[in-house]
Write a protein that holds these residues in place. Sequence first.
Motif, mmCIF file in Angstrom:
data_model
loop_
_atom_site.group_PDB
_atom_site.id
_atom_site.type_symbol
_atom_site.label_atom_id
_atom_site.label_comp_id
_atom_site.label_asym_id
_atom_site.label_seq_id
_atom_site.Cartn_x
_atom_site.Cartn_y
_atom_site.Cartn_z
ATOM 1 N N THR A 27 41.782 -42.498 117.931
ATOM 2 C CA THR A 27 40.527 -43.170 117.571
ATOM 3 C C THR A 27 40.713 -44.086 116.369
ATOM 4 N N GLN A 28 41.463 -43.604 115.388
ATOM 5 C CA GLN A 28 41.724 -44.402 114.185
ATOM 6 C C GLN A 28 42.432 -45.709 114.534
ATOM 7 N N ALA A 29 43.420 -45.644 115.410
ATOM 8 C CA ALA A 29 44.161 -46.854 115.791
ATOM 9 C C ALA A 29 43.246 -47.858 116.488
ATOM 10 N N PHE A 30 42.414 -47.374 117.411
ATOM 11 C CA PHE A 30 41.496 -48.282 118.100
ATOM 12 C C PHE A 30 40.511 -48.924 117.126
ATOM 13 N N LEU A 31 40.004 -48.141 116.179
ATOM 14 C CA LEU A 31 39.024 -48.668 115.223
ATOM 15 C C LEU A 31 39.640 -49.680 114.277
ATOM 16 N N ALA A 33 42.283 -51.568 114.856
ATOM 17 C CA ALA A 33 42.562 -52.781 115.632
ATOM 18 C C ALA A 33 41.278 -53.575 115.863
ATOM 19 N N ASP A 34 40.197 -52.873 116.145
ATOM 20 C CA ASP A 34 38.919 -53.563 116.361
ATOM 21 C C ASP A 34 38.437 -54.233 115.081
ATOM 22 N N ALA A 35 38.565 -53.548 113.942
ATOM 23 C CA ALA A 35 38.114 -54.120 112.665
ATOM 24 C C ALA A 35 38.907 -55.383 112.318
ATOM 25 N N VAL A 36 40.249 -55.317 112.496
ATOM 26 C CA VAL A 36 41.080 -56.492 112.179
ATOM 27 C C VAL A 36 40.752 -57.645 113.120
ATOM 28 N N ALA A 37 40.582 -57.332 114.410
ATOM 29 C CA ALA A 37 40.255 -58.386 115.382
ATOM 30 C C ALA A 37 38.917 -59.035 115.049
ATOM 31 N N ARG A 38 37.953 -58.227 114.597
ATOM 32 C CA ARG A 38 36.651 -58.786 114.207
ATOM 33 C C ARG A 38 36.793 -59.732 113.013
ATOM 34 N N LEU A 39 37.647 -59.350 112.045
ATOM 35 C CA LEU A 39 37.845 -60.210 110.882
ATOM 36 C C LEU A 39 38.470 -61.547 111.294
ATOM 37 N N ALA A 47 30.743 -52.043 109.983
ATOM 38 C CA ALA A 47 30.575 -50.778 110.707
ATOM 39 C C ALA A 47 31.933 -50.222 111.137
ATOM 40 N N ALA A 48 32.818 -51.118 111.616
ATOM 41 C CA ALA A 48 34.146 -50.666 112.030
ATOM 42 C C ALA A 48 34.935 -50.138 110.829
ATOM 43 N N ALA A 49 34.799 -50.804 109.668
ATOM 44 C CA ALA A 49 35.516 -50.346 108.476
ATOM 45 C C ALA A 49 35.019 -48.977 108.031
ATOM 46 N N VAL A 50 33.696 -48.759 108.104
ATOM 47 C CA VAL A 50 33.151 -47.440 107.755
ATOM 48 C C VAL A 50 33.691 -46.372 108.709
ATOM 49 N N ALA A 51 33.737 -46.716 109.997
ATOM 50 C CA ALA A 51 34.255 -45.773 110.990
ATOM 51 C C ALA A 51 35.726 -45.448 110.721
ATOM 52 N N VAL A 52 36.496 -46.479 110.316
ATOM 53 C CA VAL A 52 37.898 -46.246 109.978
ATOM 54 C C VAL A 52 38.011 -45.287 108.794
ATOM 55 N N GLY A 53 37.163 -45.505 107.777
ATOM 56 C CA GLY A 53 37.182 -44.596 106.620
ATOM 57 C C GLY A 53 36.855 -43.172 107.002
ATOM 58 N N LEU A 54 35.889 -43.005 107.896
ATOM 59 C CA LEU A 54 35.543 -41.654 108.359
ATOM 60 C C LEU A 54 36.712 -41.023 109.106
ATOM 61 N N ARG A 256 49.510 -63.620 126.722
ATOM 62 C CA ARG A 256 49.388 -62.670 127.833
ATOM 63 C C ARG A 256 48.843 -61.328 127.357
ATOM 64 N N MET A 257 48.504 -61.252 126.062
ATOM 65 C CA MET A 257 47.987 -60.005 125.505
ATOM 66 C C MET A 257 47.069 -60.344 124.332
ATOM 67 N N SER A 258 45.958 -59.646 124.251
ATOM 68 C CA SER A 258 45.017 -59.927 123.165
ATOM 69 C C SER A 258 45.512 -59.327 121.854
ATOM 70 N N LEU A 259 45.004 -59.916 120.753
ATOM 71 C CA LEU A 259 45.404 -59.432 119.424
ATOM 72 C C LEU A 259 44.958 -57.982 119.227
ATOM 73 N N GLN A 260 43.764 -57.658 119.696
ATOM 74 C CA GLN A 260 43.255 -56.304 119.496
ATOM 75 C C GLN A 260 44.127 -55.271 120.217
ATOM 76 N N HIS A 261 44.512 -55.570 121.451
ATOM 77 C CA HIS A 261 45.371 -54.640 122.192
ATOM 78 C C HIS A 261 46.752 -54.540 121.537
#
Length: 531
Positions: A27-31, A33-39, A47-54, A256-261
């Motif tokens: 879960t931490q890895a997915f969160l 990656a999502d936070a960095v991709a959003r930035l 919200a993603a950063a808070v989730a990462v902290g949790l 051929r691959m997204s940054l988030q993945h």
Amino acid sequence: MRRSRTVRSYLALGVVLGLLTALVVVTQAFLIADAVARLFDGRPALAAAVAVGLCLGARAGLEWWHSTVSARAAVTLKSELRKEVLDDLVDPRRLGPVPRSSRIITLLGPGFDAFDGYVGRFLPQTILASIVPGIVVLAVLVVDPLSALIIGLSLPLSIVFMVLVGLVTRDKLDRRWSALQRLGQHFANVLDGLVVLKVFGRDQTAGLRAVGERHRKETIRSLRVVFLSSLVLELVATLSVALVAVSVGLRVVDDRMSLQHALTVLLLAPEAYLPIRRLGAMFHDSTAGAEAVSEALELLDHDRHTGHLPAPGLDRADLTFEQVTVEFPGRSQPALQVDAETIRPGEFVAITGASGAGKSTLLDVLMAFVPPTAGRVTVGGLDLADIDPEQWRHLIAWVPQVPGIVDGTVEDNVRMANTAATSAEVVRALRDAGASDLSPGRWISESAHTISAGERRRISIARALLRVRTAGANLVLLDEPTAGLDAAREGTVLNSLRALPVTVVVVAHRAETIAAADRAIRLVARELVPS
């Protein structure tokens, strides 16, 4: 696991915590990656950063919980095994010779202290290494099958290297454990024979230094292998992650691959190898603890007396040896061999023979501490192995070669035979043991050397006489009871023994003791005949 409910409960909880840790890692890895991709995309990432902290807090909490539970399990297991070993040593149904004191001290001290590394660090890491990589690979498979294939192919390589390095490390640490045992035994032997060594001017400093240096060298060799093994595992893990990174990077460049993945895979790939790397680094912590566990289980793995029949009194029962043989591993001849002998009720029998013929072993057999390898001993027709050992030993008065004493008065030590005995009975026993010169109120101590060898022996004889007269013992076993006594006191002791209306079996070398007996049984050492 078979012996300790603590270990079973701990491992069950460890599996649960391992699963939770693996889920948090994914879960931490997915969160992240999502936070960095959003930035990068300019989208809100709070919200993603808070989730990462949790997630980070949850992971730290789970690891703390796991380590705390492991430490408590190690302490509990040490206490349980120490108690089990000590209870076993004093168990009346224990068969076989008592292990050397130096072996027990090494096991109960530094041996069991190694459980902190074995149970407190290695076992929890083993659980994590068994659970986390598999869940991480499944998570990568969902995101990128090619990266999952690379990790799946390289993980077994890491495990193979870990096993190979572990085998080398185990051999080194086995030698270190053996060196530690030798050091403990050598030190105990030096302390036991310190007086003799000083009299003959034998300085043992060089010997102790040599044994200690051997232990130090084995420890350094072990640490050298441990550090090299950590390097090997780090190298394999680093190369494997690099392969995943190159594959992911090329596909991101080719769109051929997204940054988030890509970020998710790059964050999860090291997590797949991390538990195995830590496990390999902690393997040296496990070996000493595992050796201590094996040593404890070996110590506890012995035959137990299964007799349950009531013990017949020897005032009316014959004591018969029927083709009795006792053999110990590593000896080229039987420790004891008696073809056919019968001791009648009330007989005074001397056991004679050369050193090593089995005289003391015969007494151990009669006390039900050592079972015959072949043949049997019967008491009034009942096999001694079928008689309850506690009831049987209540009928025995025993004087060993080196009698034991406890800190206390002379009267306290004599009263060990029967705590309900009166002071008058204690005084009479001392007088008949040739110890009338010993004041019952005199304080004696093993550690302070306040008692001579002859006084110690006379107190032990008084203890045996008191047990016969007040506690109902009707079999007296003595191992060279008059050694160290002058002629007058020897005569007093022999007259007292002859006056007892019970069966007396005495191991003797002195002619006066043999002459006082009704008859003598001579033991002869015999070579083992290979079958």
